[in-house]
Design a protein around this motif. Structure first.
Motif, PDB file in Angstrom:
ATOM      1  N   ALA A 162     -23.256 -20.151  -0.155  1.00  0.00           N
ATOM      2  CA  ALA A 162     -22.235 -19.669   0.898  1.00  0.00           C
ATOM      3  C   ALA A 162     -23.026 -19.163   2.063  1.00  0.00           C
ATOM      4  N   THR A 294     -17.181 -15.142   4.034  1.00  0.00           N
ATOM      5  CA  THR A 294     -17.660 -16.278   3.365  1.00  0.00           C
ATOM      6  C   THR A 294     -18.715 -15.871   2.297  1.00  0.00           C
ATOM      7  N   GLY A 298     -18.434 -16.512  -1.732  1.00  0.00           N
ATOM      8  CA  GLY A 298     -19.450 -17.562  -2.682  1.00  0.00           C
ATOM      9  C   GLY A 298     -20.041 -16.471  -3.779  1.00  0.00           C
ATOM     10  N   GLY A 353     -16.619 -20.222   1.894  1.00  0.00           N
ATOM     11  CA  GLY A 353     -17.324 -19.597   1.016  1.00  0.00           C
ATOM     12  C   GLY A 353     -17.564 -20.085  -0.309  1.00  0.00           C
TER      13      GLY A 353
END
Length: 459
Positions: A162, A294, A298, A353
């Motif tokens: 990410a 984002t 992730g 992400g």
């Protein structure tokens, strides 16, 4: 007597350059996105009048967005070429080459003559440079993501993948911010300065990327002879289902961004020119928020899996399709800002992400860059037509046409994730966490730093 060459051994804790690689990939990705998004912003605000001045407003806007779409059409070719070389010869050379080509094309756009100066040659040159941009951008994404993913600790691959994805909104924020700043200048400098400014960013990014080490996973594959003779053909013959999944998953994210940041910007400023600075500021603010969202998205996928978060993002896009135009049509600055914050800072960021790890994990090492890049860029080629299609549909049906287009892309994404198997489920997480803990204990006992090969007595 022959001398045996030891096979590189990957560490479950990641390489010693894992953080540097992810940050460098993100920096390069931000520059690539700055260059690509600068074109989209200029298309929405300036190019219709600068390069197609003899057309009426609607036709000029359509032609401007058509040149925007040309770059997206070239991206699958760039993804195929970049993926082939990255899977066959290494990730790093492709990243450096893509950055150089993209930077040169973007700088040249900044010095292009206008239609008023050279006539029809101006849009021809614009289209040619846009095609080169598309090729370079297509080659960029797969290499950056796979480098970050393959250097990362195995239990943190969602978060590390990410990081370069967070470079996307960073580049968007930079492009929007520079355009907001340059809007105070006179004449063509309003759109030329953002393109010329990219030259400085490219030089810095090239210096950073040239110092990266090659992916340990690719080095292992090459040392063991498990690379493919032709990664592109192997991907098409063996991994075509993965490519189709990536296309479905990527379409919603691509439409979510370009329908909002490019078409909605044009839609709003055509009807309310006084809100242009508000919209540009909102996109900048939303993009800054998206950097954090984002990264957090992730990281969250490492804890709960990839599918739940992507399902949530697609569902949110479905629910937002009509409210985004209803709120925009009020022309109230606070509501306009809210639309861009939700559309870019939350929905789009949630999807991007998650994509870094989710899309990469659809393929094995030998075809990973080829498969992820090809599917990603084929979907981008479709998504690149979002502003053009939205403008055409609004010309016929009014704003509900653009809302339905956004809704349709979100539905495709939801169907795509529902038919995609989880790549990071509970059992996989538990297995990898056990390996990480075991290696950590072994390294602590032997005093071996992360990223270096353990003594031969260790696993």
């Amino acid at each position: 007597m022959s001398t045996s060459v030891p096979t590189p051994r990957r560490s479950a804790l990641g390489s010693k350059d894992r953080v540097k690689t992810a940050v460098a990939a993100a920096f390069g990705t931000s520059v690539e996105n700055y260059d690509f998004i600068a074109y989209g912003t200029a298309s929405a605000l300036y190019f219709g009048a600068v390069f197609f001045p003899e057309s009426d407003r609607l036709v000029g806007t359509l032609l401007s967005f058509a040149t925007l779409a040309v770059g997206f059409v070239m991206r699958p070719l760039g993804g195929a070429v970049g993926g082939y070389f990255a899977d066959k010869h290494g990730r790093k050379p492709v990243l450096v080459a893509a950055m150089t080509v993209m930077g040169a094309a973007t700088f040249l756009i900044g010095v292009l003559p206008t239609y008023g100066q050279v006539g029809v040659l101006a849009p021809i040159l614009l289209v040619a440079l846009r095609m080169i941009q598309g090729l370079a951008f297509g080659a960029e994404w797969g290499g950056a993501i796979t480098m970050a993913y393959e250097h990362a600790p195995w239990h943190r691959r969602g978060m590390f993948a990410a990081i370069p994805q967070a470079g996307n909104p960073l580049g968007i924020a930079l492009a929007s911010g520079v355009f907001a700043w340059s809007s105070s200048f006179d004449g063509s400098w309003q759109w030329r300065i953002p393109f010329l400014f990219s030259a400085v960013m490219v030089i810095v990014a090239l210096i950073v990327r040239s110092r990266l080490t090659e992916s340990p996973e690719f080095q292992e594959a090459r040392a063991t002879g498990s690379t493919e003779k032709n990664p592109f053909l192997a991907t098409l013959s063996e991994d075509w289902r993965g490519i189709l999944r990536v296309i479905a998953l990527r379409v919603v994210e691509s439409f979510a961004y370009y329908s909002t940041a490019t078409y909605l910007l044009s839609y709003l400023t055509d009807r309310h020119p006084d809100l242009r600075s508000v919209a540009l500021g909102a996109i900048t603010a939303a993009s800054i928020l998206a950097i954090a969202v984002t990264f957090l998205a992730g990281a969250l996928t490492d804890r709960i899996g990839r599918r739940p978060l992507y399902i949530a993002g697609c569902t949110a896009a479905i629910l937002f399709a009509f409210p985004m135009y209803l709120l925009t049509n009020t022309a109230r600055p606070a509501l306009v800002v809210t639309v861009f914050i939700i559309g870019i800072g939350l929905i789009h960021a949630c999807l991007t992400g998650t994509q870094g790890s989710l899309l990469t994990e659809q393929f094995r090492t030998a075809t990973r860059t080829s498969g992820a890049s090809l599917g990603y860029q084929l979907a981008a080629a479709i998504g690149g037509f979002a502003p053009l299609l939205a403008a055409a549909l609004v010309g016929v049906f009014g704003w509900p046409g653009a809302a339905l287009l956004y809704l349709g892309a979100a539905v495709i994404g939801l169907v795509g994730i529902l038919v995609t198997k989880e790549t990071w489920g509970r059992h996989e997480r538990e297995r990898v966490l056990a390996l990480v803990a075991e290696e950590h204990r072994a390294r602590t006992a032997s005093g071996t730093p992360t990223g270096e090969v353990l003594p031969s007595t260790s696993r």
